[in-house]
Design an enzyme around this catalytic site. Structure first.
Site, mmCIF file in Angstrom:
data_model
loop_
_atom_site.group_PDB
_atom_site.id
_atom_site.type_symbol
_atom_site.label_atom_id
_atom_site.label_comp_id
_atom_site.label_asym_id
_atom_site.label_seq_id
_atom_site.Cartn_x
_atom_site.Cartn_y
_atom_site.Cartn_z
ATOM 1 C CG ASN A 257 -0.339 -0.177 2.558
ATOM 2 O OD1 ASN A 257 0.487 -0.824 2.781
ATOM 3 N ND2 ASN A 257 -0.872 0.715 3.554
ATOM 4 C CD GLU B 95 5.426 -0.756 12.120
ATOM 5 O OE1 GLU B 95 4.887 -0.539 10.762
ATOM 6 O OE2 GLU B 95 6.008 -0.229 12.400
ATOM 7 C CB CYS C 81 -2.208 -0.052 8.282
ATOM 8 S SG CYS C 81 -1.099 1.159 8.702
ATOM 9 C CD GLU D 75 10.063 -1.411 13.163
ATOM 10 O OE1 GLU D 75 10.865 -0.644 12.406
ATOM 11 O OE2 GLU D 75 9.534 -2.526 13.167
HETATM 12 P P1 NAD Z 1 0.121 -9.389 3.319
HETATM 13 O O1 NAD Z 1 0.096 -9.895 4.407
HETATM 14 O O2 NAD Z 1 -1.048 -10.291 2.234
HETATM 15 O O3 NAD Z 1 1.302 -9.336 2.615
HETATM 16 C C1 NAD Z 1 2.370 -8.697 3.261
HETATM 17 C C2 NAD Z 1 3.484 -9.241 2.780
HETATM 18 O O4 NAD Z 1 3.925 -10.531 3.636
HETATM 19 C C3 NAD Z 1 4.007 -9.485 1.076
HETATM 20 O O5 NAD Z 1 5.182 -9.225 0.805
HETATM 21 C C4 NAD Z 1 3.681 -11.207 1.123
HETATM 22 O O6 NAD Z 1 4.232 -11.549 0.025
HETATM 23 C C5 NAD Z 1 4.402 -11.507 2.499
HETATM 24 N N1 NAD Z 1 4.106 -12.782 2.717
HETATM 25 C C6 NAD Z 1 2.735 -13.349 2.729
HETATM 26 N N2 NAD Z 1 2.696 -14.667 3.262
HETATM 27 C C7 NAD Z 1 3.920 -14.722 4.050
HETATM 28 C C8 NAD Z 1 4.682 -16.122 4.468
HETATM 29 N N3 NAD Z 1 3.832 -17.141 4.852
HETATM 30 N N4 NAD Z 1 5.806 -15.966 4.922
HETATM 31 C C9 NAD Z 1 6.490 -14.680 4.696
HETATM 32 N N5 NAD Z 1 5.946 -13.710 3.980
HETATM 33 C C10 NAD Z 1 4.706 -13.747 3.443
HETATM 34 O O7 NAD Z 1 -0.409 -7.895 3.455
HETATM 35 P P2 NAD Z 1 -0.875 -6.866 2.203
HETATM 36 O O8 NAD Z 1 -2.159 -7.438 1.633
HETATM 37 O O9 NAD Z 1 0.390 -6.638 1.216
HETATM 38 O O10 NAD Z 1 -1.010 -5.453 2.829
HETATM 39 C C11 NAD Z 1 -2.264 -4.933 3.444
HETATM 40 C C12 NAD Z 1 -2.432 -5.221 4.885
HETATM 41 O O11 NAD Z 1 -1.174 -4.793 5.619
HETATM 42 C C13 NAD Z 1 -3.492 -4.626 5.632
HETATM 43 O O12 NAD Z 1 -3.883 -5.826 6.437
HETATM 44 C C14 NAD Z 1 -2.960 -3.545 6.342
HETATM 45 O O13 NAD Z 1 -3.601 -3.078 7.601
HETATM 46 C C15 NAD Z 1 -1.756 -4.155 6.742
HETATM 47 N N6 NAD Z 1 -0.655 -2.983 6.931
HETATM 48 C C16 NAD Z 1 -0.459 -2.597 8.291
HETATM 49 C C17 NAD Z 1 0.275 -1.696 8.469
HETATM 50 C C18 NAD Z 1 0.981 -1.141 10.058
HETATM 51 O O14 NAD Z 1 1.740 -0.280 10.184
HETATM 52 N N7 NAD Z 1 0.365 -1.678 10.996
HETATM 53 C C19 NAD Z 1 0.968 -0.879 7.465
HETATM 54 C C20 NAD Z 1 0.585 -1.143 6.280
HETATM 55 C C21 NAD Z 1 -0.287 -2.030 5.837
HETATM 56 O O1 6OD Z 2 4.018 6.570 8.855
HETATM 57 C C1 6OD Z 2 4.607 5.528 9.369
HETATM 58 O O2 6OD Z 2 5.810 5.486 9.651
HETATM 59 C C2 6OD Z 2 3.946 4.183 9.080
HETATM 60 N N1 6OD Z 2 4.665 3.220 9.350
HETATM 61 C C3 6OD Z 2 2.587 4.265 8.368
HETATM 62 C C4 6OD Z 2 1.714 3.241 8.034
HETATM 63 C C5 6OD Z 2 0.667 3.287 7.293
HETATM 64 C C6 6OD Z 2 -0.080 2.032 6.808
HETATM 65 O O3 6OD Z 2 -0.557 1.881 5.933
#
Ligand code: NAD
Ligand code: 6OD
Length: 486
Positions: free
Chosen positions: A155, A254, A288, A467
């Site tokens: 994202n 995260e 997120c 972090e």
């Molecule tokens: P995802 O969990 O599907 O994938 C994230 C990464 O993990 C990708 O690179 C994927 O290839 C890898 N991956 C998947 N399965 C794996 C495994 N078994 N072992 C190792 N790596 C693996 O997430 P997404 O769809 O790419 O992103 C969207 C999600 O991310 C949403 O749930 C969002 O809330 C979350 N997100 C959280 C934050 C935060 O800071 N808390 C920030 C951005 C996105």
């Molecule tokens: O601002 C940041 O440092 C951060 N980790 C943002 C995350 C956004 C999630 O989509």
């Protein structure tokens, strides 16, 4: 044809797995290029290079040398700003106006800020008395943890990747990055930057691929990886945590969110509408920290819904470079199907669809893109999956409330605990309610306002660890206590 190669030990390589997959534009479904998929051999080569680099020139640099070179990484990203911008926009389809203000500047700032933090931080020091009267001195010594696996989502690809690579390298570690399969470009481009500024080979490595039974799993299971920092879905975080258990490797997670906004009748309505519009629809809802549940005090409920509806309907979709474009597509057809399933569920459960709910009519040249309508619902019970589960699309449900206590209870009734926004002009109420929110990040009268020195992370199922600024030392370093008897 564009090719996205791995970056291992300072060299770009296609690897020898013989596997690859297509990179597709979410804007119009066009073919961008092929992404080479790493097998066990490429992942092992990257991890071995990262481990060897720990005892090479990188491991011998002073903190001043290391942080200077990382500041130059930031400068070089800024010098090549337009290339990073084009790469990020091509992979994600997000508006240029968004990526040029958020993704790319933050990609550079993450290196600069963590270089500054490491350059200026000290550790603790405790003199202590001893029975013989001579005393002893204790001091903390921080050392790099070793090889860090960095697993990233799609994202905010550059922003979220550098948010982890910046502190990892500033603390003296080496990294192997696995970008999302949807967004390989900026992590690859960063390899060129690392070579230009003279980061020693093996310090920054990139392997492309999927998650399970592919690069992601091979990397997180690799026994020479000392720590895993992950951003992505909560379910993936659980899997990675299990993979990290073998060898007792530390994780920083995260994860997902289902973030509330609480809008009190005493808010500044214009500010609340502007902020909530961004928090619901920015990046097509794929943030997120984004708001998917809005709780509005009953006295202003109707007015608020009407204003947010108007704001949603002004989110003009279009090509990323068009100045009038306010919203891009979702990242992929697969993700759009997931979001549309929630749109269908909302209707089936009897929600009032205030606006949106489907796929917009787009001109013929964009018809194959993964466009979706900004959507607002009201009228669902709090038990609905629409209000319980993370959707990760440009949508929210708006619920009225009567008392502060009721709003807090509804906002906290979730398995997630990432972020919230509170909208009120009453200072006492702002502090009182903020202290009661079960989240890692609470904004008052704002959203996604970031000071990079502050702790960032989620509580409950939104993550493990914090972090940002000195808080990143907790994961990226090993802290030894040295006790010297005088
Ligand atoms: P995802 O969990 O599907 O994938 C994230 C990464 O993990 C990708 O690179 C994927 O290839 C890898 N991956 C998947 N399965 C794996 C495994 N078994 N072992 C190792 N790596 C693996 O997430 P997404 O769809 O790419 O992103 C969207 C999600 O991310 C949403 O749930 C969002 O809330 C979350 N997100 C959280 C934050 C935060 O800071 N808390 C920030 C951005 C996105
Ligand atoms: O601002 C940041 O440092 C951060 N980790 C943002 C995350 C956004 C999630 O989509």
């Amino acid at each position: 044809m564009r090719e996205f190669k791995h970056f291992i030990d300072g060299e770009f390589t296609t690897g020898s797995s013989g596997r690859s997959f297509d990179n597709i534009s979410p804007v119009d479904g066009s073919f961008i290029g092929i992404i080479h998929e790493a097998g066990q051999a490429e992942v092992h080569a990257a991890v071995a290079a990262a481990q060897a680099a720990l005892s090479g020139p990188w491991g011998k640099m002073s903190i001043a040398e290391r942080t200077d070179i990382l500041s130059r990484v930031a400068d070089e990203i800024n010098r090549r700003f337009d290339e990073f911008l084009a790469a990020e926009v091509a992979d994600t389809g997000k508006p240029v106006s968004l990526a040029s203000h958020l993704d790319i500047p933050r990609g550079a700032a993450n290196f600069k800020m963590f270089a500054d933090v490491v350059r200026t931080s000290s550790t603790e020091f405790f003199p202590m008395p001893t029975p013989d009267g001579t005393g002893a001195l204790n001091y903390g010594l921080r050392k790099p943890k070793g090889v860090i696996a960095v697993i990233c989502p799609w994202n905010l690809p550059l922003l979220l990747m550098t948010w982890k690579v910046g502190p990892a390298l500033a603390c003296g570690n080496t990294v192997v990055v696995k970008p999302s399969e949807e967004t390989p470009a900026t992590a690859t481009l960063l390899g060129e930057v690392m070579n230009t500024v003279g980061i020693p080979k093996g310090v920054y490595n990139v392997v492309h691929g999927l998650g399970p039974d592919s690069a992601g799993e091979y990397l997180t299971r690799h026994p020479l990886v000392n720590g895993i920092t992950f951003t992505g879905e909560t379910g993936t975080g659980e899997t990675i945590m299990r993979q990290a258990a073998t060898g007792v490797r530390n994780v920083s997670l995260e994860l997902g969110g289902k973030n509330p906004a609480i809008v009190f009748a005493d808010c500044d309505l214009d500010k609340a509408i502007e902020g909530t519009t961004r928090s619901v629809f920015a990046n097509c809802g794929q943030v997120c920290l984004g708001t998917e549940r809005v709780y509005v005090e009953r006295g202003i409920f109707g007015t608020f819904v009407e204003h947010l509806k108007r704001a949603a309907e002004s989110q003009r979709p279009g090509r990323p470079a068009e100045p009038k474009t306010k919203i891009g597509p979702l990242i992929s057809l697969q993700h759009r199907e997931k979001v549309l399933a929630f749109y269908r569920l909302a209707k089936a459960e009897g929600a009032t669809v205030v606006t949106g709910g489907g796929i917009p009519d787009m001109p013929a040249d964009l018809a194959m893109g993964t466009w979706i309508e900004p959507t607002i619902w009201t009228g669902l019970p709090e038990s609905s999956a629409i209000i319980r589960d993370e959707i990760f699309g440009p949508c929210c449900h708006i619920q009225p409330f009567d008392t502060e206590a009721e709003a807090i209870a509804m906002a906290n009734a979730t398995r997630y605990g990432l972020a919230c926004s509170i909208w009120t002009e009453n200072l006492s109420r702002a502090h009182r309610v903020a202290a009661r929110m079960d989240v890692g990040l609470c904004w008052v009268n704002s959203w996604f306002l970031r000071d990079l020195r502050t702790p960032f992370g989620g509580s409950k199922q939104s993550g493990i660890g914090r972090e940002g600024g000195i808080h990143s030392f907790e994961f990226y370093t090993e802290l030894s206590n040295i006790c010297v008897k005088l």
